[in-house]
Write an enzyme that holds these catalytic residues in place. Sequence first.
Site, PDB file in Angstrom:
ATOM      1  N   LYS A  69       0.827  -1.212   0.000  1.00  0.00           N
ATOM      2  CA  LYS A  69       0.000   0.000   0.000  1.00  0.00           C
ATOM      3  C   LYS A  69       0.860   1.260   0.000  1.00  0.00           C
ATOM      4  O   LYS A  69       0.591   2.205  -0.756  1.00  0.00           O
ATOM      5  CB  LYS A  69      -0.953  -0.021   1.210  1.00  0.00           C
ATOM      6  CG  LYS A  69      -2.004  -1.126   1.139  1.00  0.00           C
ATOM      7  CD  LYS A  69      -2.982  -1.061   2.277  1.00  0.00           C
ATOM      8  CE  LYS A  69      -2.412  -1.531   3.589  1.00  0.00           C
ATOM      9  NZ  LYS A  69      -2.068  -2.974   3.602  1.00  0.00           N
ATOM     10  N   THR A  70       1.890   1.290   0.843  1.00  0.00           N
ATOM     11  CA  THR A  70       2.783   2.452   0.868  1.00  0.00           C
ATOM     12  C   THR A  70       3.515   2.593  -0.455  1.00  0.00           C
ATOM     13  O   THR A  70       3.642   3.704  -0.999  1.00  0.00           O
ATOM     14  CB  THR A  70       3.802   2.313   2.014  1.00  0.00           C
ATOM     15  OG1 THR A  70       3.103   2.196   3.259  1.00  0.00           O
ATOM     16  CG2 THR A  70       4.729   3.522   2.062  1.00  0.00           C
ATOM     17  N   ASP A 114      -0.841   6.567   6.631  1.00  0.00           N
ATOM     18  CA  ASP A 114      -0.886   5.140   6.927  1.00  0.00           C
ATOM     19  C   ASP A 114      -1.680   4.932   8.217  1.00  0.00           C
ATOM     20  O   ASP A 114      -1.760   5.828   9.057  1.00  0.00           O
ATOM     21  CB  ASP A 114       0.539   4.601   7.073  1.00  0.00           C
ATOM     22  CG  ASP A 114       0.596   3.090   6.949  1.00  0.00           C
ATOM     23  OD1 ASP A 114      -0.413   2.473   6.548  1.00  0.00           O
ATOM     24  OD2 ASP A 114       1.660   2.513   7.254  1.00  0.00           O
ATOM     25  N   THR A 163      -5.344  -1.466   7.299  1.00  0.00           N
ATOM     26  CA  THR A 163      -5.561  -2.913   7.332  1.00  0.00           C
ATOM     27  C   THR A 163      -6.938  -3.236   7.883  1.00  0.00           C
ATOM     28  O   THR A 163      -7.344  -4.394   7.898  1.00  0.00           O
ATOM     29  CB  THR A 163      -4.500  -3.597   8.214  1.00  0.00           C
ATOM     30  OG1 THR A 163      -4.557  -3.032   9.538  1.00  0.00           O
ATOM     31  CG2 THR A 163      -3.106  -3.389   7.648  1.00  0.00           C
ATOM     32  N   ARG A 222       6.290  -8.280   1.164  1.00  0.00           N
ATOM     33  CA  ARG A 222       7.218  -7.920   2.240  1.00  0.00           C
ATOM     34  C   ARG A 222       7.841  -9.162   2.859  1.00  0.00           C
ATOM     35  O   ARG A 222       9.033  -9.205   3.164  1.00  0.00           O
ATOM     36  CB  ARG A 222       6.491  -7.089   3.307  1.00  0.00           C
ATOM     37  CG  ARG A 222       7.416  -6.577   4.413  1.00  0.00           C
ATOM     38  CD  ARG A 222       6.642  -5.773   5.436  1.00  0.00           C
ATOM     39  NE  ARG A 222       6.108  -4.554   4.849  1.00  0.00           N
ATOM     40  CZ  ARG A 222       5.118  -3.839   5.377  1.00  0.00           C
ATOM     41  NH1 ARG A 222       4.536  -4.257   6.494  1.00  0.00           N
ATOM     42  NH2 ARG A 222       4.699  -2.734   4.800  1.00  0.00           N
TER      43      ARG A 222
END
Length: 337
Positions: A69-70, A114, A163, A222
């Site tokens: 997302k980032t 975030d 999330t 990740r």
Amino acid sequence: MELDNERILSSDSQEGDLTDFLSLRPRFLREYIGQQKVKNELDIYIKAALKREEALDHVLLYGPPGLGKTTLALVIANELDVQIKTSSGPAIERPGDLLAILNELNAGDILFIDEIHRLPRIVEEVLYSAMEDYYVDIVVGQGATSQPIHFELPPFTLIGATTRAGMLSQPLRDRFGIMAHMQYYQEADLNEIVKRSAQVFGVDIHPDASYEIALRSRGTPRVANRILRRVRDFAQVNDGDGNIGFQHAQKALETLEIDKYGLDALDRRLLQTMIDYYNGGPVGIATIAVNIGEDVVTVEDMYEPYLLQTGFIQRTSRGRKVTSLAYQHLGYPTPKE
């Protein structure tokens, strides 16, 4: 080898991730692997905004942690060729903190928040007018000396990442014009990510090794990159050149206790606890958390989503329940209904 709370399969950012991730991040949509539906839609919205010379509509990116997302927010900024200011929900404690960030934006710039579901309610309410009409009204001072101040803002784009989309208030959620649901990655896309990351690291990786890492990465880039770094360590210590063969991947994954489904020792302990002490459930999430020594939020965010996705547990009205797949995988006899 028993893993501690900073588990290799955690999809949260850990110390040591940042330097590598900055170099591993794609810069444009054409370089971004996976999430094809989200990319296709964003490509249209970005091109339309550029054609109209307008700020992109506000974007909400939601889904499990570690899915990019980032990275996607940074890609959007690059595609629009604008600046991006980043913050997080817990870091913006007061309306003044938000105003200080907004005051740095130029027309068309992006503010990325975030964990936007963790914004304080008083800050969230100030954000409504900023998103909708590009102004902020705040009260400065206290008591008799207090006075309202009206700040005009340039058109900007807010990108929120979360999330837990369900924890966003309805008024905030309604102000996002673009909603993008980030899904777990398929093995083929993760395989491409691992191969690209190996190139960035300057090491050769055997196709079987990259696929084995992808297979055990819980559908999360990740996690794939974190496992790759550990496999690279094994390859460098054993052979010196750091090039990664299938045997290096196997040895590292065995040492890390990551099985073919991407479960580690903590995942298996959770399932075994449910089977050994509660006959496989149903059992409440709080009870599970106490038994494995974690808090409820950690279990809900780090363990449960993937175990649900892969079919090892089910949610029922009375709690969580272990499935027959989990019994078979852990070597337990499958109970009769």
